[in-house]
Design a protein around this motif. Structure first.
Motif, PDB file in Angstrom:
ATOM      1  N   GLN A 182     -28.143 -49.196 -33.370  1.00  0.00           N
ATOM      2  CA  GLN A 182     -28.115 -47.899 -34.027  1.00  0.00           C
ATOM      3  C   GLN A 182     -26.700 -47.491 -34.439  1.00  0.00           C
ATOM      4  OE1 GLN A 182     -30.735 -46.135 -35.128  1.00  0.00           O
ATOM      5  NE2 GLN A 182     -31.863 -47.945 -34.448  1.00  0.00           N
ATOM      6  N   GLY A 183     -25.700 -47.925 -33.674  1.00  0.00           N
ATOM      7  CA  GLY A 183     -24.327 -47.615 -34.050  1.00  0.00           C
ATOM      8  C   GLY A 183     -23.947 -48.251 -35.378  1.00  0.00           C
ATOM      9  N   THR A 184     -24.271 -49.525 -35.524  1.00  0.00           N
ATOM     10  CA  THR A 184     -23.941 -50.223 -36.770  1.00  0.00           C
ATOM     11  C   THR A 184     -24.822 -49.721 -37.917  1.00  0.00           C
ATOM     12  OG1 THR A 184     -23.416 -52.154 -35.412  1.00  0.00           O
ATOM     13  CG2 THR A 184     -23.498 -52.487 -37.786  1.00  0.00           C
ATOM     14  N   TYR A 185     -26.072 -49.411 -37.607  1.00  0.00           N
ATOM     15  CA  TYR A 185     -26.959 -48.823 -38.621  1.00  0.00           C
ATOM     16  C   TYR A 185     -26.353 -47.522 -39.152  1.00  0.00           C
ATOM     17  CZ  TYR A 185     -31.191 -46.917 -40.772  1.00  0.00           C
ATOM     18  OH  TYR A 185     -32.093 -46.399 -41.666  1.00  0.00           O
ATOM     19  N   ARG A 186     -25.871 -46.673 -38.234  1.00  0.00           N
ATOM     20  CA  ARG A 186     -25.296 -45.387 -38.647  1.00  0.00           C
ATOM     21  C   ARG A 186     -24.059 -45.602 -39.516  1.00  0.00           C
ATOM     22  NH1 ARG A 186     -24.569 -40.109 -36.521  1.00  0.00           N
ATOM     23  NH2 ARG A 186     -23.509 -38.925 -38.158  1.00  0.00           N
ATOM     24  N   ALA A 187     -23.211 -46.540 -39.132  1.00  0.00           N
ATOM     25  CA  ALA A 187     -22.006 -46.808 -39.918  1.00  0.00           C
ATOM     26  C   ALA A 187     -22.361 -47.265 -41.329  1.00  0.00           C
ATOM     27  CB  ALA A 187     -21.156 -47.869 -39.218  1.00  0.00           C
ATOM     28  N   THR A 188     -23.352 -48.149 -41.428  1.00  0.00           N
ATOM     29  CA  THR A 188     -23.733 -48.700 -42.727  1.00  0.00           C
ATOM     30  C   THR A 188     -24.395 -47.635 -43.600  1.00  0.00           C
ATOM     31  OG1 THR A 188     -24.105 -50.819 -41.595  1.00  0.00           O
ATOM     32  CG2 THR A 188     -24.912 -50.624 -43.855  1.00  0.00           C
ATOM     33  N   ARG A 189     -25.289 -46.843 -43.012  1.00  0.00           N
ATOM     34  CA  ARG A 189     -25.951 -45.803 -43.783  1.00  0.00           C
ATOM     35  C   ARG A 189     -24.975 -44.717 -44.225  1.00  0.00           C
ATOM     36  NH1 ARG A 189     -31.541 -45.212 -44.270  1.00  0.00           N
ATOM     37  NH2 ARG A 189     -30.872 -43.577 -45.716  1.00  0.00           N
ATOM     38  N   TYR A 190     -23.959 -44.445 -43.409  1.00  0.00           N
ATOM     39  CA  TYR A 190     -22.942 -43.473 -43.799  1.00  0.00           C
ATOM     40  C   TYR A 190     -22.210 -43.944 -45.054  1.00  0.00           C
ATOM     41  CZ  TYR A 190     -18.444 -41.050 -43.779  1.00  0.00           C
ATOM     42  OH  TYR A 190     -17.328 -40.345 -44.141  1.00  0.00           O
ATOM     43  N   LEU A 191     -21.821 -45.221 -45.063  1.00  0.00           N
ATOM     44  CA  LEU A 191     -21.141 -45.766 -46.237  1.00  0.00           C
ATOM     45  C   LEU A 191     -22.069 -45.808 -47.445  1.00  0.00           C
ATOM     46  CD1 LEU A 191     -19.186 -48.622 -44.439  1.00  0.00           C
ATOM     47  CD2 LEU A 191     -18.180 -46.605 -45.541  1.00  0.00           C
ATOM     48  N   GLU A 205     -34.847 -61.228 -17.361  1.00  0.00           N
ATOM     49  CA  GLU A 205     -34.752 -61.624 -15.954  1.00  0.00           C
ATOM     50  C   GLU A 205     -33.508 -61.109 -15.246  1.00  0.00           C
ATOM     51  OE1 GLU A 205     -34.034 -65.941 -15.411  1.00  0.00           O
ATOM     52  OE2 GLU A 205     -34.089 -66.024 -17.607  1.00  0.00           O
ATOM     53  N   PHE A 206     -32.543 -60.553 -15.984  1.00  0.00           N
ATOM     54  CA  PHE A 206     -31.333 -60.012 -15.365  1.00  0.00           C
ATOM     55  C   PHE A 206     -31.173 -58.547 -15.755  1.00  0.00           C
ATOM     56  CE2 PHE A 206     -30.408 -64.550 -15.864  1.00  0.00           C
ATOM     57  CZ  PHE A 206     -29.996 -64.888 -14.582  1.00  0.00           C
ATOM     58  N   ASP A 207     -30.635 -57.753 -14.823  1.00  0.00           N
ATOM     59  CA  ASP A 207     -30.263 -56.389 -15.171  1.00  0.00           C
ATOM     60  C   ASP A 207     -29.215 -56.431 -16.282  1.00  0.00           C
ATOM     61  OD1 ASP A 207     -31.696 -54.773 -13.141  1.00  0.00           O
ATOM     62  OD2 ASP A 207     -30.467 -55.915 -11.732  1.00  0.00           O
ATOM     63  N   ALA A 208     -29.295 -55.478 -17.220  1.00  0.00           N
ATOM     64  CA  ALA A 208     -28.344 -55.452 -18.330  1.00  0.00           C
ATOM     65  C   ALA A 208     -28.011 -54.014 -18.694  1.00  0.00           C
ATOM     66  CB  ALA A 208     -28.917 -56.185 -19.550  1.00  0.00           C
ATOM     67  N   VAL A 209     -26.733 -53.754 -18.882  1.00  0.00           N
ATOM     68  CA  VAL A 209     -26.247 -52.439 -19.310  1.00  0.00           C
ATOM     69  C   VAL A 209     -25.484 -52.649 -20.609  1.00  0.00           C
ATOM     70  CG1 VAL A 209     -24.885 -50.415 -18.697  1.00  0.00           C
ATOM     71  CG2 VAL A 209     -26.025 -51.736 -16.886  1.00  0.00           C
ATOM     72  N   ARG A 210     -25.861 -51.913 -21.648  1.00  0.00           N
ATOM     73  CA  ARG A 210     -25.210 -52.144 -22.935  1.00  0.00           C
ATOM     74  C   ARG A 210     -25.105 -50.858 -23.728  1.00  0.00           C
ATOM     75  NH1 ARG A 210     -28.738 -52.164 -27.280  1.00  0.00           N
ATOM     76  NH2 ARG A 210     -30.948 -52.525 -26.889  1.00  0.00           N
ATOM     77  N   THR A 211     -24.256 -50.911 -24.745  1.00  0.00           N
ATOM     78  CA  THR A 211     -24.157 -49.820 -25.700  1.00  0.00           C
ATOM     79  C   THR A 211     -25.190 -50.033 -26.809  1.00  0.00           C
ATOM     80  OG1 THR A 211     -22.414 -51.069 -26.818  1.00  0.00           O
ATOM     81  CG2 THR A 211     -21.729 -49.368 -25.255  1.00  0.00           C
ATOM     82  N   ASP A 212     -25.423 -49.000 -27.588  1.00  0.00           N
ATOM     83  CA  ASP A 212     -26.452 -49.078 -28.631  1.00  0.00           C
ATOM     84  C   ASP A 212     -25.840 -49.622 -29.922  1.00  0.00           C
ATOM     85  OD1 ASP A 212     -28.686 -48.861 -30.167  1.00  0.00           O
ATOM     86  OD2 ASP A 212     -29.118 -46.778 -29.643  1.00  0.00           O
ATOM     87  N   GLN A 213     -25.629 -50.924 -29.932  1.00  0.00           N
ATOM     88  CA  GLN A 213     -24.981 -51.568 -31.080  1.00  0.00           C
ATOM     89  C   GLN A 213     -25.856 -51.543 -32.330  1.00  0.00           C
ATOM     90  OE1 GLN A 213     -21.917 -52.791 -31.244  1.00  0.00           O
ATOM     91  NE2 GLN A 213     -21.323 -52.620 -29.104  1.00  0.00           N
TER      92      GLN A 213
END
Length: 347
Positions: free
Chosen positions: A174-183, A164-172
């Motif tokens: 996929q970002g955390t997924y990438r960090a975890t898969r890298y490790l 119901e509200f406009d929302a602007v966000r970062t891709d948390q």
């Protein structure tokens, strides 16, 4: 010299009529140009703007506001100005609003629900044209109900409440997924996570990305490796000290950018080195991550861009846009530094 004495005439302030006369157009045309109407030809717009600049014409913003019932002020609320997320996003908001001719009130809730409620009420009392909010908690039903009652458009930044509200966000996620898969690709399986609680979007999506990445490499989430109970440096120190003191301690750790100082402090107390004894990735690149030696691998989020996008979206709503609430996701970057190493067999 006393300027009030007879014989000295104070300089007069240019009026909209003066601008119209200088540009050779009607007062209505000047008004449309200065209010950024879209139906003015570029050449005509340039004539008016040049005339206004030559006369040093400054519109009476108070009178404009009285006529249009607009204040040209946006209320911006953040939870912690010391956090890079808050400060960089606020800088992005300021940059865009200034370019669009808006001012803004910036308020810090300190993650306190009562303080946040008072700030939102004060914004409403001052009749700001719109509100951009990084809420302390976007799952609190009292906060949701208060937002619904506000008479001006609200754009959420790095938070989401249904659709119901406009929302602007970062891709948390996929970002955390990438960090975890890298490790995990380096052989790590006991990967700790220290971040904000799940009662706001960042915490929920970070845990989602972390859990999905572990599942994809056949590893279950260990509750003793996950600490998501606070926001402060002190919380991070205690959480990191606790998890890094375990008998079977993690070989890698993922931490929110705002909590990185606390984690480094706990590692110093425990005399642990990076990356020999612990591989480390930070969610949200910071100056500290870049300047620490060795440099800390990071998921970089463009929080300034989220601020700019949120400001543009807010101005669009103020202008009468009636499209359905938007969801804007700003992508991340993976910044490889020297804080992680491959896990040796048997470790």
């Amino acid at each position: 010299m006393d300027e009030s004495k007879p014989g000295r005439v104070a300089p007069t302030r240019a009026t909209i009529s003066d601008v119209a006369r200088q540009a050779g157009v009607s007062i209505g045309t000047v008004s449309r140009v200065l209010n950024k109407a879209r139906n003015v030809k570029p050449a005509l717009q340039r004539r008016v703007l040049d005339a206004a600049a030559a006369l040093d014409y400054r519109p009476d913003s108070f009178a404009q506001g009285m006529r249009s019932k607009k204040t040209h002020v946006i209320g911006v609320i953040v939870p912690d100005l010391r956090n890079p997320l808050s400060s960089e996003a606020a800088a992005g908001v300021e940059e865009e609003l200034t370019q669009q001719g808006y001012s803004f009130f910036l308020a810090n809730s300190r993650y306190e629900r009562g303080r946040e409620e008072n700030i939102l009420n004060e914004f409403a009392r001052r009749r700001v044209d719109g509100i951009i909010a990084i809420l302390a908690r976007d799952q609190d039903p009292r906060t949701v109900e208060q937002l619904r009652r506000l008479p001006m458009p609200v754009v959420l930044l790095e938070r989401e409440i249904g659709t119901e509200f406009d929302a602007v966000r970062t891709d948390q996620v996929q970002g955390t997924y990438r960090a975890t898969r890298y490790l995990a690709a380096l052989g790590h399986r006991r990967i700790a996570l220290i971040t904000v609680p799940t009662d706001n979007m960042s915490g929920r999506y970070r845990f989602q990305g972390y859990a999905e990445a572990l599942a994809d490499v056949g590893t279950e989430v260990s509750a003793d490796l996950v600490h998501m109970g606070g926001y402060t440096r002190d919380y991070a120190v205690n959480a990191a000290y606790s998890v890094l003191s375990m008998r079977n301690k993690p070989t890698a750790l993922i931490v929110s950018g705002g909590m990185l100082p606390g984690v480094l402090d706990a590692m110093r107390q425990l005399n642990l080195s990076i990356p020999d004894e612990l591989s480390l990735v930070v969610l949200g690149d910071t100056e500290l991550a870049a300047l620490t030696r060795p440099g800390i691998t990071a998921i970089r989020y463009d929080w300034a861009q989220t601020g700019r996008v949120a400001a543009r979206l807010t101005i669009s709503r103020i202008g009468g846009s009636e499209t359905p609430p938007e969801r804007v996701i700003v992508p991340y970057e993976f910044i490889l530094r020297e804080s992680c190493q491959e896990l040796a067999p048997g470790d």
